[in-house]
Design an enzyme around this catalytic site. Structure first.
Site, PDB file in Angstrom:
ATOM      1  N   HIS A  56       0.691  -1.155  -0.008  1.00 34.36           N
ATOM      2  CA  HIS A  56      -0.086  -0.149   0.005  1.00 34.36           C
ATOM      3  C   HIS A  56       0.697   1.325  -0.043  1.00 34.36           C
ATOM      4  O   HIS A  56       2.070   1.094   0.438  1.00 34.36           O
ATOM      5  CB  HIS A  56      -0.829   0.056   1.220  1.00 34.36           C
ATOM      6  N   GLU A  58       0.994   3.774   1.599  1.00 35.03           N
ATOM      7  CA  GLU A  58       1.684   4.474   3.091  1.00 35.03           C
ATOM      8  C   GLU A  58       2.668   3.548   3.761  1.00 35.03           C
ATOM      9  O   GLU A  58       3.655   3.767   4.026  1.00 35.03           O
ATOM     10  CB  GLU A  58       0.570   4.159   4.239  1.00 35.03           C
ATOM     11  N   CYS A  86      -6.051   2.244   5.574  1.00 32.04           N
ATOM     12  CA  CYS A  86      -6.695   1.165   5.913  1.00 32.04           C
ATOM     13  C   CYS A  86      -6.212   0.649   7.390  1.00 32.04           C
ATOM     14  O   CYS A  86      -5.161   1.182   7.862  1.00 32.04           O
ATOM     15  CB  CYS A  86      -6.337   0.111   4.831  1.00 32.04           C
ATOM     16  N   CYS A  89      -2.482  -0.409   7.287  1.00 33.79           N
ATOM     17  CA  CYS A  89      -1.490   0.944   7.370  1.00 33.79           C
ATOM     18  C   CYS A  89      -1.694   1.542   8.667  1.00 33.79           C
ATOM     19  O   CYS A  89      -0.509   2.405   9.059  1.00 33.79           O
ATOM     20  CB  CYS A  89      -2.123   1.863   6.051  1.00 33.79           C
TER      21      CYS A  89
END
Length: 159
Positions: A56, A58, A86, A89
């Site tokens: 992801h 991040e 999310c 993260c």
């Protein structure tokens, strides 16, 4: 109060996300990490391009920032991300310990286009035996051995 520099940094994170979709075929997420007003790392969603479900934006930005700063904690750093993080993260962000996170889109915005992580929040709240993915402890006599070694190691780095 939001300053012009914060708006500029958020616009940059959103631009990274848009370019990731347009030019790289990746997911619509981008993140930057800033320290002392300077961008030190950029991350973009690379889940499908790298076949890595943890890639992801991040997470990618955290990895790059930690490498650039040669540390595992992002003290005095700020994360600007194109969307509300999310659950995965959020966990990584708390472990990295930045001083703040700023986001543009919400998890509801992401859900409207198919990125709905509400089910993860719901699964976390359930007892282990009720989760859709089986999670079961296999007790061993030595299951705490690594923790005992850690506790007694004089050269450990606390985190």
């Amino acid at each position: 109060m939001i300053c012009v520099c914060e708006v500029h940094l958020m616009e940059k994170a959103v631009q990274i996300a848009a370019e990731n979709v347009t030019f790289k075929g990746g997911g619509p997420f981008g993140a930057i990490i800033v320290k002392d007003g300077k961008i030190i790392a950029i991350g973009r969603n690379e889940v499908t391009s790298s076949n890595d479900p943890t890639a992801h934006a991040e997470i990618q930005a955290i990895r790059a920032a930690c490498k650039a700063l040669n540390t595992f904690q992002l003290d005095n750093c700020e994360i600007y991300t194109s969307c509300e993080p999310c659950p995965m993260c959020i966990g990584a962000i708390y472990w990295a310990r930045p001083k703040a996170v700023y986001y543009a889109g919400t998890k509801e915005d992401a859900a409207k286009v198919g990125f709905d992580d509400q089910f993860i929040y719901e699964q976390i709240a359930l007892p282990m035996e009720e989760r859709t993915i089986s999670m079961m402890q296999i007790p061993l006599e030595q299951n705490i051995l690594p923790f005992s070694i850690w506790k007694n190691t004089m050269t450990k780095t606390e985190y």
